[in-house]
Write an enzyme that holds these catalytic residues in place. Sequence first.
Site, PDB file in Angstrom:
ATOM      1  N   THR A  84       9.076  28.440 -32.076  1.00  0.00           N
ATOM      2  CA  THR A  84       8.976  28.229 -33.365  1.00  0.00           C
ATOM      3  C   THR A  84       8.411  26.567 -34.179  1.00  0.00           C
ATOM      4  OG1 THR A  84      11.672  26.979 -33.110  1.00  0.00           O
ATOM      5  CG2 THR A  84      11.517  29.429 -32.947  1.00  0.00           C
ATOM      6  N   ASP A  85       8.536  26.750 -34.818  1.00  0.00           N
ATOM      7  CA  ASP A  85       8.611  24.452 -35.104  1.00  0.00           C
ATOM      8  C   ASP A  85       9.783  23.919 -35.511  1.00  0.00           C
ATOM      9  OD1 ASP A  85       7.238  23.069 -36.926  1.00  0.00           O
ATOM     10  OD2 ASP A  85       6.707  24.109 -38.863  1.00  0.00           O
ATOM     11  N   TRP A  86       9.727  23.178 -35.570  1.00  0.00           N
ATOM     12  CA  TRP A  86      10.788  22.493 -34.942  1.00  0.00           C
ATOM     13  C   TRP A  86      11.847  22.097 -35.567  1.00  0.00           C
ATOM     14  CZ3 TRP A  86       6.868  22.911 -32.181  1.00  0.00           C
ATOM     15  CH2 TRP A  86       6.391  21.564 -30.507  1.00  0.00           C
ATOM     16  N   PHE A  87      13.112  22.490 -35.656  1.00  0.00           N
ATOM     17  CA  PHE A  87      13.691  23.062 -35.830  1.00  0.00           C
ATOM     18  C   PHE A  87      14.396  24.185 -36.738  1.00  0.00           C
ATOM     19  CE2 PHE A  87      13.299  18.180 -34.652  1.00  0.00           C
ATOM     20  CZ  PHE A  87      14.520  18.178 -34.249  1.00  0.00           C
ATOM     21  N   GLY A  88      13.048  25.200 -36.233  1.00  0.00           N
ATOM     22  CA  GLY A  88      13.349  26.270 -37.294  1.00  0.00           C
ATOM     23  C   GLY A  88      13.882  27.104 -37.387  1.00  0.00           C
TER      24      GLY A  88
END
Length: 825
Positions: A325-329
Amino acid sequence: MNINYKSTLTVALIALAGSLSTVQAQATKPLPAQSKASLKKVRASVTAEQKASMGIPQLGKAPLSQVVAAMTVEEKSKLVVGMGFKMPGMPPPKKGESVNIGGFTLPPSDPAAYEIPEKVPGAAGRTHPIARLGIPSITVSDGPAGLRIEPHRDGKTKTYYATAFPVATLLASSWDTALVRKVGVAFGNEVREYGVDILLAPALNIHRNPLGGRNFEYYSEDPLVAGSMTAAIVKGIQSNGVGTSIKHYAANNQETNRNSVNTVVSERAMREIYLRGFELAVKQSQPWTVMSSYNKINGTYTSERHDLQTTILKDEWGFKGLVMTDWFGGRDAVAQMNAGNDLLMPGGLAQSDAIVAAVKDGSLKMSQLDANVLRILKIILKSPTYRGYKYSDAPDLAGHAKVARMAAAQGMILLKNDDSSLPLAAGKKLAVFGNTSYNIIAGGTGSGDVNKAYTISLVQGLTNAGFKVQETLSKSYTDYLADAKSKQPKQTNFFMPPPVIPEMDPSSLLSQEADGADAALITIGRNAGEGADRKLPNDYYLSDAEKGLIKGISDAFHSKGKKVIVILNIGGVIEVASWRDSVDGIVLAWQPGLEAGNAIADILSGKVNPSGRLATTFPMDYPDVPSAKNFPGKEFPLPEGQKFNPMMGRPSEVTYEEGIYVGYRYYDSFKVKPAYEFGYGLSYTDFKLSDIKASSKTFNGSITVKVTVKNTGKVAGKQVVQLYLSAPNKNIDKPAQELKAYAKTGLLAPGQSQFMIFTLKPSDLASFYTDKAAWIADAGDYKINVGVSSRDIAKTVSFKLASPIVTEKVHTSLTPEVAINELKK
């Protein structure tokens, strides 16, 4: 089970038999602290070979299936969830506590991010180690134009700077995949030598709209250019034995409400425009990882879409790596696991807990979790950390700066050159105007920023090249900027660039500068980055001060018969049509990296003949942009009782009503005149394309096109040959033409020629038929337009396809929840 805690032998046997967590779960009472410490010491002294001899599978020594089978559910839940996010200067959060950074609230981090020392300070994240199975932690780091790490570390005088390479849009403007691969080789060396395993780059989202805040990180409006450039740099980076993460998969074409926006888009537009570049990159270069994007597509977060992360990416394209994932996605860890989003970053305890609970209640099958774990282990096995690489913390920064300078000059574009105003003769006296001439912009902000040792300003570069910069004017700008910077507030927001310093008013100096200098240079600067999109006033359009600057300088210098050159130090497209007639020359320098001033001076002096070509269109005006009416979409009220969080944004939706008509596909199909078309760029020499021939009048498996390029001018230079295909459109709507192949010549001396051959395959002829879930090349007449831009065509050759060809059958995916009123020709 009763355990004699005083028995050292028992402790040793426990260490050899399995994990501490398993033993503790079986014990009737918790281990005393002293016994825990003894147990850790014994376990630490046991080698991997000894563990393997006692039946504990070790990564790389036992089959992966055995390693996975030996893992507990808790261990698996840790491996698929990152170790958390450590923000420099921020105290460790308490368990379950969110972190506020400059007004942006981030979800709770795993405390391990603070408790376990970082291998590479400033890196973006890490995976959890599982020591008993020989699984190490690997490190990932930003960014798209240079490695993002901390340059200064506690107790050390050594600096850890990285090279700021030219931004992706500039690299794509080179139209030279060999050059971009060379940049990747240098880039990957820094990744490896600083101890990082995976670079969180490159990014290849499409330039859907010129206001996109991160367009500088992306290559082009065209998927062929985006995909081939991505594949080239990935091959270069990964030749160093480190990994990449191509991003943001997919349809992440804006920063506004990026964590909550629902992208409503047709499957055809997705497959032909927004997925095509990813497909090319995956098939040509096999990046180690793919990063899913923040947004939703047709109602579901991308990281939670099985059709996107598994069906298309892994099954149809044959992707062998892992998806992170992208960060906190995303929002739902279990849904992400089920989708095939293998690794959740940066990771939090709540995600691991949810995964364990889901396995227990059956909402997450162990087989799916094991598949995710297996993909992660395969990447860890390839990593420098697992292989025990002894990184030096001393990459060849001087050598890489030379690569950055060379690449920057090769991607700069000469947009205008009336009366051969450029190149400038050596030793000329130059009046250098514009704040950005003295405060050059090397690259964008946010995760795209680089902690670099220096940036060469334009005035430095001009001086280095032997030009004489007018001293009084230069001192006025230097003093003005120093004073303005001293008054700026301290930046606390990671995502936002510092406030723009108003342009200095040099009107009182114009008369004397026009008398004393041989020519005037004006630099216009623009910066943007992660977290926000650009605006129309004072950004896409020049500010009143900038317009006044250009007019005043042009009037003063033209009255003396002297030339005025504008340099565009920008990350994205701006409006040029309203002011370009006031100046004699325009050089599009983009954001060239740390050697910016030297590279620009190479172009201005003629040391390098400009050979960059536009990989994104400059429209006459913003309303001409096909997505102008629906960018960045519409917002909805927050749910009752929910507070606004800038990190998450507001509920919103954007509909891609332009469909496949993005960039030149729109301008050429609907006959909308751009300011500078896709593929455009001037040179200090002239070229002629001749002997353009197709191998056949009928298509039979493939067709080749031959072209001869000759330098008919007086100085050495390079040309870019571009092939556009017009396809029959009786059955479905199609663009007037689409780029299908391109190549850049070598450096041709005056009078020298180069012979080129291009080959088109059935897949190059095909369009996507949604109702048939297939790529089909329609029967009929095709035209190949061979030229040096989308509007500068040297010759058109034709061929016929007798019968339709189904080039690929796929799975129906990404179906919109609502009807889309897509643009048609």
